[in-house]
Write a protein that holds these residues in place. Structure first.
Motif, PDB file in Angstrom:
ATOM      1  N   GLU A  59       0.845  -1.299   0.238  1.00  0.00           N
ATOM      2  CA  GLU A  59      -0.195   0.174   0.094  1.00  0.00           C
ATOM      3  C   GLU A  59       1.002   1.300   0.054  1.00  0.00           C
ATOM      4  O   GLU A  59       1.915   0.999   0.591  1.00  0.00           O
ATOM      5  CB  GLU A  59      -1.017  -0.018   1.218  1.00  0.00           C
ATOM      6  N   ILE A  60       0.381   2.401  -0.543  1.00  0.00           N
ATOM      7  CA  ILE A  60       1.017   3.569  -0.795  1.00  0.00           C
ATOM      8  C   ILE A  60       0.390   4.424   0.137  1.00  0.00           C
ATOM      9  O   ILE A  60      -0.934   4.646  -0.294  1.00  0.00           O
ATOM     10  CB  ILE A  60       1.450   4.025  -2.338  1.00  0.00           C
ATOM     11  N   ASP A  61       0.994   5.129   1.022  1.00  0.00           N
ATOM     12  CA  ASP A  61       0.430   6.285   1.841  1.00  0.00           C
ATOM     13  C   ASP A  61       0.099   7.395   1.087  1.00  0.00           C
ATOM     14  O   ASP A  61       1.356   7.992   0.356  1.00  0.00           O
ATOM     15  CB  ASP A  61       1.268   6.565   3.001  1.00  0.00           C
ATOM     16  N   PRO A  62      -1.056   7.843   0.786  1.00  0.00           N
ATOM     17  CA  PRO A  62      -1.433   8.907  -0.602  1.00  0.00           C
ATOM     18  C   PRO A  62      -0.792  10.307   0.201  1.00  0.00           C
ATOM     19  O   PRO A  62      -0.401  11.012  -0.664  1.00  0.00           O
ATOM     20  CB  PRO A  62      -2.965   9.022  -0.470  1.00  0.00           C
ATOM     21  N   ALA A  63      -0.695  10.646   1.385  1.00  0.00           N
ATOM     22  CA  ALA A  63      -0.093  11.764   1.851  1.00  0.00           C
ATOM     23  C   ALA A  63       1.464  11.875   1.708  1.00  0.00           C
ATOM     24  O   ALA A  63       1.978  12.629   0.979  1.00  0.00           O
ATOM     25  CB  ALA A  63      -0.289  12.022   3.325  1.00  0.00           C
ATOM     26  N   SER A  64       2.295  10.725   1.971  1.00  0.00           N
ATOM     27  CA  SER A  64       3.631  10.924   1.923  1.00  0.00           C
ATOM     28  C   SER A  64       4.123  10.238   0.466  1.00  0.00           C
ATOM     29  O   SER A  64       5.292  10.480   0.223  1.00  0.00           O
ATOM     30  CB  SER A  64       4.379  10.115   3.182  1.00  0.00           C
ATOM     31  N   LYS A  65       3.359   9.395   0.096  1.00  0.00           N
ATOM     32  CA  LYS A  65       3.730   9.002  -1.329  1.00  0.00           C
ATOM     33  C   LYS A  65       4.677   7.760  -1.027  1.00  0.00           C
ATOM     34  O   LYS A  65       5.600   7.670  -1.904  1.00  0.00           O
ATOM     35  CB  LYS A  65       3.988   9.678  -2.533  1.00  0.00           C
ATOM     36  N   ARG A  84       4.930   1.048   5.840  1.00  0.00           N
ATOM     37  CA  ARG A  84       5.858  -0.068   6.218  1.00  0.00           C
ATOM     38  C   ARG A  84       5.225  -0.789   7.592  1.00  0.00           C
ATOM     39  O   ARG A  84       5.793  -1.863   8.116  1.00  0.00           O
ATOM     40  CB  ARG A  84       7.141   0.386   6.547  1.00  0.00           C
ATOM     41  N   LYS A  85       4.648   0.161   8.503  1.00  0.00           N
ATOM     42  CA  LYS A  85       4.080  -0.343   9.722  1.00  0.00           C
ATOM     43  C   LYS A  85       2.829  -0.929   9.655  1.00  0.00           C
ATOM     44  O   LYS A  85       2.058  -0.878   8.760  1.00  0.00           O
ATOM     45  CB  LYS A  85       3.872   1.097  10.541  1.00  0.00           C
ATOM     46  N   GLY A  86       2.868  -2.011  10.477  1.00  0.00           N
ATOM     47  CA  GLY A  86       1.779  -3.122  10.527  1.00  0.00           C
ATOM     48  C   GLY A  86       1.502  -4.228   9.411  1.00  0.00           C
ATOM     49  O   GLY A  86       0.778  -4.679   9.222  1.00  0.00           O
ATOM     50  N   VAL A  87       2.698  -4.163   8.785  1.00  0.00           N
ATOM     51  CA  VAL A  87       2.620  -5.284   7.653  1.00  0.00           C
ATOM     52  C   VAL A  87       3.832  -6.197   7.938  1.00  0.00           C
ATOM     53  O   VAL A  87       4.698  -5.905   8.609  1.00  0.00           O
ATOM     54  CB  VAL A  87       2.798  -4.990   6.337  1.00  0.00           C
ATOM     55  N   SER A 111      22.629  -5.307  -5.431  1.00  0.00           N
ATOM     56  CA  SER A 111      22.850  -4.346  -6.450  1.00  0.00           C
ATOM     57  C   SER A 111      21.538  -3.289  -6.445  1.00  0.00           C
ATOM     58  O   SER A 111      21.756  -1.978  -6.840  1.00  0.00           O
ATOM     59  CB  SER A 111      22.623  -4.844  -7.762  1.00  0.00           C
ATOM     60  N   GLU A 112      20.444  -3.489  -5.783  1.00  0.00           N
ATOM     61  CA  GLU A 112      19.055  -2.818  -5.475  1.00  0.00           C
ATOM     62  C   GLU A 112      18.510  -3.631  -4.451  1.00  0.00           C
ATOM     63  O   GLU A 112      18.328  -4.798  -4.454  1.00  0.00           O
ATOM     64  CB  GLU A 112      18.494  -2.491  -6.753  1.00  0.00           C
ATOM     65  N   SER A 113      17.692  -2.714  -3.763  1.00  0.00           N
ATOM     66  CA  SER A 113      16.837  -3.350  -2.905  1.00  0.00           C
ATOM     67  C   SER A 113      15.737  -3.838  -3.507  1.00  0.00           C
ATOM     68  O   SER A 113      15.287  -3.187  -4.473  1.00  0.00           O
ATOM     69  CB  SER A 113      16.281  -2.604  -1.530  1.00  0.00           C
ATOM     70  N   SER A 114      14.804  -4.838  -2.902  1.00  0.00           N
ATOM     71  CA  SER A 114      13.710  -5.305  -3.849  1.00  0.00           C
ATOM     72  C   SER A 114      12.380  -4.635  -3.655  1.00  0.00           C
ATOM     73  O   SER A 114      11.502  -5.155  -4.300  1.00  0.00           O
ATOM     74  CB  SER A 114      13.408  -6.933  -3.704  1.00  0.00           C
ATOM     75  N   ASP A 115      12.290  -3.642  -2.762  1.00  0.00           N
ATOM     76  CA  ASP A 115      11.088  -2.894  -2.706  1.00  0.00           C
ATOM     77  C   ASP A 115      11.284  -1.615  -3.144  1.00  0.00           C
ATOM     78  O   ASP A 115      10.299  -0.945  -3.730  1.00  0.00           O
ATOM     79  CB  ASP A 115      10.700  -2.745  -1.262  1.00  0.00           C
ATOM     80  N   SER A 116      12.393  -0.757  -3.493  1.00  0.00           N
ATOM     81  CA  SER A 116      12.356   0.295  -3.850  1.00  0.00           C
ATOM     82  C   SER A 116      13.258   0.670  -5.143  1.00  0.00           C
ATOM     83  O   SER A 116      13.166   1.827  -5.864  1.00  0.00           O
ATOM     84  CB  SER A 116      12.460   1.341  -2.879  1.00  0.00           C
ATOM     85  N   ILE A 173       2.485   9.169  -7.955  1.00  0.00           N
ATOM     86  CA  ILE A 173       2.699   7.463  -8.115  1.00  0.00           C
ATOM     87  C   ILE A 173       1.581   7.148  -8.967  1.00  0.00           C
ATOM     88  O   ILE A 173       0.437   7.855  -8.993  1.00  0.00           O
ATOM     89  CB  ILE A 173       2.582   6.876  -6.650  1.00  0.00           C
ATOM     90  N   GLY A 174       1.634   6.042  -9.527  1.00  0.00           N
ATOM     91  CA  GLY A 174       0.441   5.783 -10.304  1.00  0.00           C
ATOM     92  C   GLY A 174       0.571   4.112 -10.695  1.00  0.00           C
ATOM     93  O   GLY A 174       1.809   3.518 -10.416  1.00  0.00           O
ATOM     94  N   ARG A 175      -0.471   3.409 -11.110  1.00  0.00           N
ATOM     95  CA  ARG A 175      -0.527   2.157 -11.222  1.00  0.00           C
ATOM     96  C   ARG A 175      -0.007   1.844 -12.899  1.00  0.00           C
ATOM     97  O   ARG A 175      -0.236   2.717 -13.550  1.00  0.00           O
ATOM     98  CB  ARG A 175      -1.669   1.329 -11.234  1.00  0.00           C
ATOM     99  N   PRO A 176       0.801   0.742 -13.127  1.00  0.00           N
ATOM    100  CA  PRO A 176       1.007   0.460 -14.714  1.00  0.00           C
ATOM    101  C   PRO A 176      -0.216   0.244 -15.302  1.00  0.00           C
ATOM    102  O   PRO A 176      -1.294  -0.132 -14.869  1.00  0.00           O
ATOM    103  CB  PRO A 176       1.805  -0.740 -14.484  1.00  0.00           C
TER     104      PRO A 176
END
Ligand SMILES: Cc1cc2nc3c(=O)[nH]c(=O)nc-3n(C[C@H](O)[C@H](O)[C@H](O)COP(=O)(O)OP(=O)(O)OC[C@H]3O[C@@H](n4cnc5c(N)ncnc54)[C@H](O)[C@@H]3O)c2cc1C
Length: 259
Positions: free
Chosen positions: A18-24, A28-31, A118-123, A227-230
């Motif tokens: 989920e993406i927080d719409p305010a901070s975009k 991370r919390k609660g998952v 080489s890169e993290s898998s989330d960002s 942010i947007g969906r593909p």
């Protein structure tokens, strides 16, 4: 040889991000969290190097308290100790802020080698390893698909489009590994039990000498603007094989200039 592995602990692959719409930013919390599989490859490589040459492996992470699950997993795989940068003042750090925090923690340790993914898998920023190397003043050896150490020399095979380059540097150095470099081991029961007694050092931003102008959301120079969906996937092309299915597929691939 003392190796520090930068290992991100990320939302588990089973979690719908989920993406927080305010901070975009990613929620991370609660998952449920897990050790980034890309970082597990870096850790596996460190463990193999220490098994061969002796020394210690320290796993370094920055993240919310839930990151402990990934740290314990890394310790169960065989890392000797861990460092956890845990502080709400670090939340929202951009790539450079993250690199500053990780580099400040690394400077507190005696190290010969830093290993990153080489890169993290989330960002998937892919720039943090180079930034850490720059901040520490050590050479970055990137996209490593094989690592060999001989005394103070490190040699890596760097994945390239056409094959690989052989790169050499003197330790201390930083290596960013590719995900295909190895198959990380699974923690065994003995390792899981031993992990419970291993040390996890904690630092805050202030204890690393970092202020709000350097780390956290206030120190971030990178801003996520939108942010947007593909776009939804287009329907595929079905080939019915009535004797010349192979030709139809070959023609289709030729049309796309793939063959
Ligand atoms: C330990 C670690 C290892 C990394 N390794 C690599 C690597 O090998 N290769 C690479 O290219 N990039 C690596 N990265 C960088 C990563 O890919 C991102 O570019 C970077 O973390 C920017 O954050 P984000 O995009 O995830 O942003 P956000 O989702 O905004 O998160 C920013 C950061 O703040 C942290 N955070 C949130 N709350 C807290 C809290 N209370 N205490 C402490 N931290 C908190 C998050 O865990 C995250 O790291 C690593 C990052 C970390 C933290």
């Amino acid at each position: 040889m003392n190796i520090i592995v930068c290992a991100k602990v990320i939302p588990a692959s089973s979690v719908t991000i989920e993406i927080d719409p305010a901070s975009k930013r990613m929620v991370r919390k609660g998952v449920q969290h897990e050790l980034d599989p890309a970082a597990a490859c870096g850790l596996e490589e460190a463990l193999r190097l220490v098994e061969k040459h002796g020394g210690t492996v320290t796993v370094l992470t920055m993240g919310i308290a839930d990151a402990t699950i990934g740290i314990r997993n890394a310790l169960a795989m065989g890392a000797n100790s861990a460092i956890h940068l845990l502080d709400d003042a670090l939340a929202g750090s951009d790539a450079l802020g993250t690199a500053k925090a990780l580099a400040a923690a690394i400077r507190k340790e005696a190290f010969d080698l830093v290993i990153c993914a080489s890169e993290s898998s989330d960002s998937y920023s892919g720039i943090v390893p180079g930034q850490i190397a720059q901040l520490l003043g050590i050479p970055p050896l990137t996209f490593a698909k094989e690592i060999a150490v001989d005394g103070k020399q490190i040699v890596v095979k760097r994945q390239s489009e056409s094959g690989y380059d052989v790169i050499e540097a003197e330790l201390p150095a930083l290596v960013a590994v590719t995900s295909g470099i190895n198959e990380p081991r699974y923690p065994q029961l003995k390792g899981i039990m031993a992990a419970k007694k291993k040390e996890i050092k904690q630092y805050t931003a202030a204890s690393l000498g970092l202020g709000p102008d350097q780390v956290g959301a206030s120190g971030a120079r990178e801003k996520v603007l939108s942010i947007g969906r593909p776009p939804p996937r287009q329907g595929g092309k079905a080939v019915t094989d009535e004797g010349e299915g192979g030709k139809q597929i070959a023609d289709f691939l030729a049309e796309l200039r793939i063959i």
